[in-house]
Design a protein around this motif. Sequence first.
Motif, mmCIF file in Angstrom:
data_model
loop_
_atom_site.group_PDB
_atom_site.id
_atom_site.type_symbol
_atom_site.label_atom_id
_atom_site.label_comp_id
_atom_site.label_asym_id
_atom_site.label_seq_id
_atom_site.Cartn_x
_atom_site.Cartn_y
_atom_site.Cartn_z
ATOM 1 N N GLN A 1 -9.955 -1.303 0.421
ATOM 2 C CA GLN A 1 -9.170 -1.421 1.649
ATOM 3 C C GLN A 1 -8.074 -0.361 1.689
ATOM 4 O OE1 GLN A 1 -9.756 -3.733 4.332
ATOM 5 N NE2 GLN A 1 -8.475 -2.121 5.190
ATOM 6 N N ARG A 2 -7.495 -0.054 0.545
ATOM 7 C CA ARG A 2 -6.474 0.991 0.496
ATOM 8 C C ARG A 2 -7.075 2.341 0.874
ATOM 9 N NH1 ARG A 2 -3.276 1.425 -5.026
ATOM 10 N NH2 ARG A 2 -2.843 -0.748 -4.440
ATOM 11 N N GLU B 1 -14.604 -2.939 10.184
ATOM 12 C CA GLU B 1 -13.380 -2.896 10.974
ATOM 13 C C GLU B 1 -13.702 -2.453 12.394
ATOM 14 O OE1 GLU B 1 -9.912 -1.171 9.425
ATOM 15 O OE2 GLU B 1 -10.069 -2.170 7.461
ATOM 16 N N ASP C 1 -7.578 2.369 4.648
ATOM 17 C CA ASP C 1 -6.307 2.541 5.355
ATOM 18 C C ASP C 1 -5.896 4.011 5.390
ATOM 19 O OD1 ASP C 1 -6.233 -0.179 5.763
ATOM 20 O OD2 ASP C 1 -4.847 -0.586 4.108
ATOM 21 N N ASP D 1 0.818 -1.214 0.000
ATOM 22 C CA ASP D 1 0.000 0.000 0.000
ATOM 23 C C ASP D 1 0.853 1.265 0.000
ATOM 24 O OD1 ASP D 1 -2.446 -1.346 0.060
ATOM 25 O OD2 ASP D 1 -2.318 -1.640 2.224
ATOM 26 N N LYS E 1 -7.221 6.521 8.439
ATOM 27 C CA LYS E 1 -6.642 6.554 9.784
ATOM 28 C C LYS E 1 -7.736 6.459 10.860
ATOM 29 C CE LYS E 1 -2.666 7.244 7.811
ATOM 30 N NZ LYS E 1 -1.738 6.106 7.626
#
Length: 294
Positions: free
Chosen positions: A141-142, A277, A145, A113, A148
């Motif tokens: 998903q990137r 998540e 990420d 990533d 934060k």
Amino acid sequence: MLTRPRTAAAVGLAVLAVIGAAPTALADGPGGGVECDVFICEVEADAPGQAGSSTGGQAGSEPQGGSESGTSSNPWTCVYEPLSPQPPAESLDWEGHTPGDGAVYQQTCHYLDSPHSVVRNQWLADPPPAAASVDPAVLAQRAVDSMKLAGPDIASPRATGKYLVGMPMWMWVNQSATTYGPNTASASAGGVTVTATAKVSKIVWTMGDGTAVTCHGPGTPYTAASGKSDSPTCGHTYSRASADQPGGRYPVTATSTWTINWQITTGGGGQAGQLTENRQTQTQIPLAELQVLN
């Protein structure tokens, strides 16, 4: 752009470059030998006829050298775009071949990533695979990420607060993009862009006394006008003091569940999906017995 060195031997170059032109195809793994750290990649650019140039006709070949664990997993995502115009016949980019025998492509590779990329020229005997192999779930998903996302920003109960056994405790959290949402971000590769939006759907409070409270919302801030009433949205009442707990305090953990909805916004298909998540925040609170004076 990083091109093949014009020397007779392979040379290792530490490279961090930025993507230039829009890609037309996608595959995994830069051609030639590659050894990578998470932030720095060493690309062994091979001179004509040297070991490694034989992989030039296979887009997506495994990086040579392998990993310390000996596995063959490939953390690279690469895109290829044919150079226009093609290099002159005397260019070493042809790796000993003649114009018309395959083609020279600009290869742009991402490692995991990392926001950085490795850019170089590579000869391929055949066109690389189609760009349709971009996985939108990976881009989602990137995007997540990059948000934060953090655990709940607990406003109550507070470690500095004073709480009594048998008195209703109101629990609530402060709301921000990173601790509660909504939070929106996008990620792109191979002409495909995915946009994701994340928001906390619930918070589970483990109170340290063997109970857990699930709250579907940020909770309601307490006001003096509420008196001794229970919280209408998120609360708990302790039945015993915390004197027997480590440090004389109950350990409280708030676990937020982030629900993330994503969809392709550029690149066609209209594909969508959902991710989940969890994030945690911990605190410790004192519980005392109510002292009655006669």
